[in-house]
Design an enzyme around this catalytic site. Structure first.
Site, PDB file in Angstrom:
ATOM      1  N   ASP A  81       0.839  -1.198   0.000  1.00 21.68           N
ATOM      2  CA  ASP A  81       0.000   0.000   0.000  1.00 21.68           C
ATOM      3  C   ASP A  81       0.872   1.245   0.000  1.00 21.68           C
ATOM      4  O   ASP A  81       1.983   1.237   0.511  1.00 21.68           O
ATOM      5  CB  ASP A  81      -0.904  -0.027   1.251  1.00 21.68           C
ATOM      6  CG  ASP A  81      -2.096   0.903   1.102  1.00 21.68           C
ATOM      7  OD1 ASP A  81      -2.390   1.321  -0.032  1.00 21.68           O
ATOM      8  OD2 ASP A  81      -2.731   1.204   2.129  1.00 21.68           O
TER       9      ASP A  81
ATOM     10  N   HIS B   2       2.739   3.491  -9.002  1.00 16.47           N
ATOM     11  CA  HIS B   2       2.464   2.077  -9.299  1.00 16.47           C
ATOM     12  C   HIS B   2       3.631   1.444 -10.065  1.00 16.47           C
ATOM     13  O   HIS B   2       3.987   0.302  -9.824  1.00 16.47           O
ATOM     14  CB  HIS B   2       1.175   1.949 -10.117  1.00 16.47           C
ATOM     15  CG  HIS B   2      -0.052   2.354  -9.354  1.00 16.47           C
ATOM     16  ND1 HIS B   2      -0.293   1.911  -8.073  1.00 16.47           N
ATOM     17  CD2 HIS B   2      -1.096   3.167  -9.677  1.00 16.47           C
ATOM     18  CE1 HIS B   2      -1.430   2.433  -7.640  1.00 16.47           C
ATOM     19  NE2 HIS B   2      -1.934   3.205  -8.580  1.00 16.47           N
TER      20      HIS B   2
ATOM     21  N   LEU C 118      10.817 -20.545  -4.396  1.00 21.29           N
ATOM     22  CA  LEU C 118       9.707 -19.765  -3.841  1.00 21.29           C
ATOM     23  C   LEU C 118       8.436 -19.889  -4.691  1.00 21.29           C
ATOM     24  O   LEU C 118       8.508 -19.873  -5.918  1.00 21.29           O
ATOM     25  CB  LEU C 118      10.141 -18.292  -3.809  1.00 21.29           C
ATOM     26  CG  LEU C 118       9.072 -17.248  -3.452  1.00 21.29           C
ATOM     27  CD1 LEU C 118       8.853 -17.189  -1.948  1.00 21.29           C
ATOM     28  CD2 LEU C 118       9.472 -15.864  -3.966  1.00 21.29           C
TER      29      LEU C 118
END
Ligand code: IPE
Ligand code: IPE
Ligand code: MG
Length: 240
Positions: free
Chosen positions: A19, A36, A130
């Site tokens: 955020d 962004h 991962l």
């Protein structure tokens, strides 16, 4: 791994609510969309950092079912970034032995984005490092409702009956089937809310709020979160 991390337990699954992209940009007098873009760079770095630390699952919230409320300019810019970063992520995933999974309702996206997502998932599915889970057009409530719909369809077809239902079976109908619940949730930019993220899965997750905006998140911040996690006493309702 540095000395500080040596005695630490690394959480198996870290979930992140990234955020503050917009505020990061606004603070610099830049348009939100540039925040962004910078946020995507941070996602890429965080995937590599998480893999380096030995985290097994990293789940990031990329776009919520509520984010469609934003201006068409911002939504459009985010879609363009998905297109671009899908290709970059494939390279990062291949280089780091990362397997990519998507959660959320992909039906609302343009066809080329869905095809890009499919390619990313397909071409990384045999990687053994991962597991990087990306939540797009994701909402915890929406996920639960979609699961219930599938359960009802299976009930209509005689594949399941009410007696079969239990938490384990219910979980297997969620987008996160086969993914363990998160051990640690990190939210950046100081906000203390779930914003409809992983409502079922976060039942016993430890929360860590980082003060920085997402584009400023880095390995140091990740280590701070893991260090805080190590100081927690996870009781799961029991007594120690
Ligand atoms: C997070 O940053 C990215 C998305 C929700 C897509 P924000 O865009 O929410 O940034 P702020 O919270 O407005 O600063
Ligand atoms: C949550 O952030 C969604 C994502 C990170 C994709 P928001 O910025 O949309 O959440 P609110 O509006 O502050 O609750
Ligand atoms: Mg926000």
């Amino acid at each position: 791994m540095d000395d500080k991390m040596q005695n630490m337990v690394v959480p198996e699954h870290v979930a992140i609510i990234l955020d503050g992209n917009g505020r990061w940009a606004q603070k610099r007098g830049l348009p939100r969309n540039l925040g962004h873009k910078e946020g995507c760079v941070t996602v890429e770095k965080t995937v590599e950092d998480a893999a380096r630390l030995g985290i097994k699952y990293l789940t990031v919230y990329g776009f919520s079912t509520e984010n469609w409320k934003r201006s068409s300019d911002e939504v459009g810019a985010l879609m363009q970034l998905f297109r671009y970063y899908m290709v970059r992520l494939l390279k990062v995933a291949k280089k780091n032995n990362v397997r990519v999974k998507m959660i959320g309702d992909l039906e609302r996206f343009d066809r080329d984005i869905v095809e890009g997502i499919d390619k990313l998932v397909r071409e990384t599915r045999d990687n053994t490092g991962l597991t990087f889970v990306i939540a797009v057009n994701y909402g915890g409530r929406d996920e639960i409702v979609r699961a219930v719909k599938r359960i009802m369809q299976d009930a209509d077809n005689g594949k399941i009956s009410s007696g079969d239902m239990c938490e384990k079976v219910f979980s297997s109908y969620l987008d996160t089937a086969d993914i363990p619940d998160p051990d640690l949730l990190i939210r950046t930019s100081g906000e203390m809310r779930l914003s409809n993220y992983l409502l079922w899965q976060l039942a016993y997750t430890e929360f860590y709020i980082a003060d920085c905006y997402w584009p400023d998140f880095n390995m140091d911040e990740l280590k701070k979160a893991i260090s805080a996690y190590n100081s927690r006493d996870r009781r799961f309702g029991g007594v120690k």
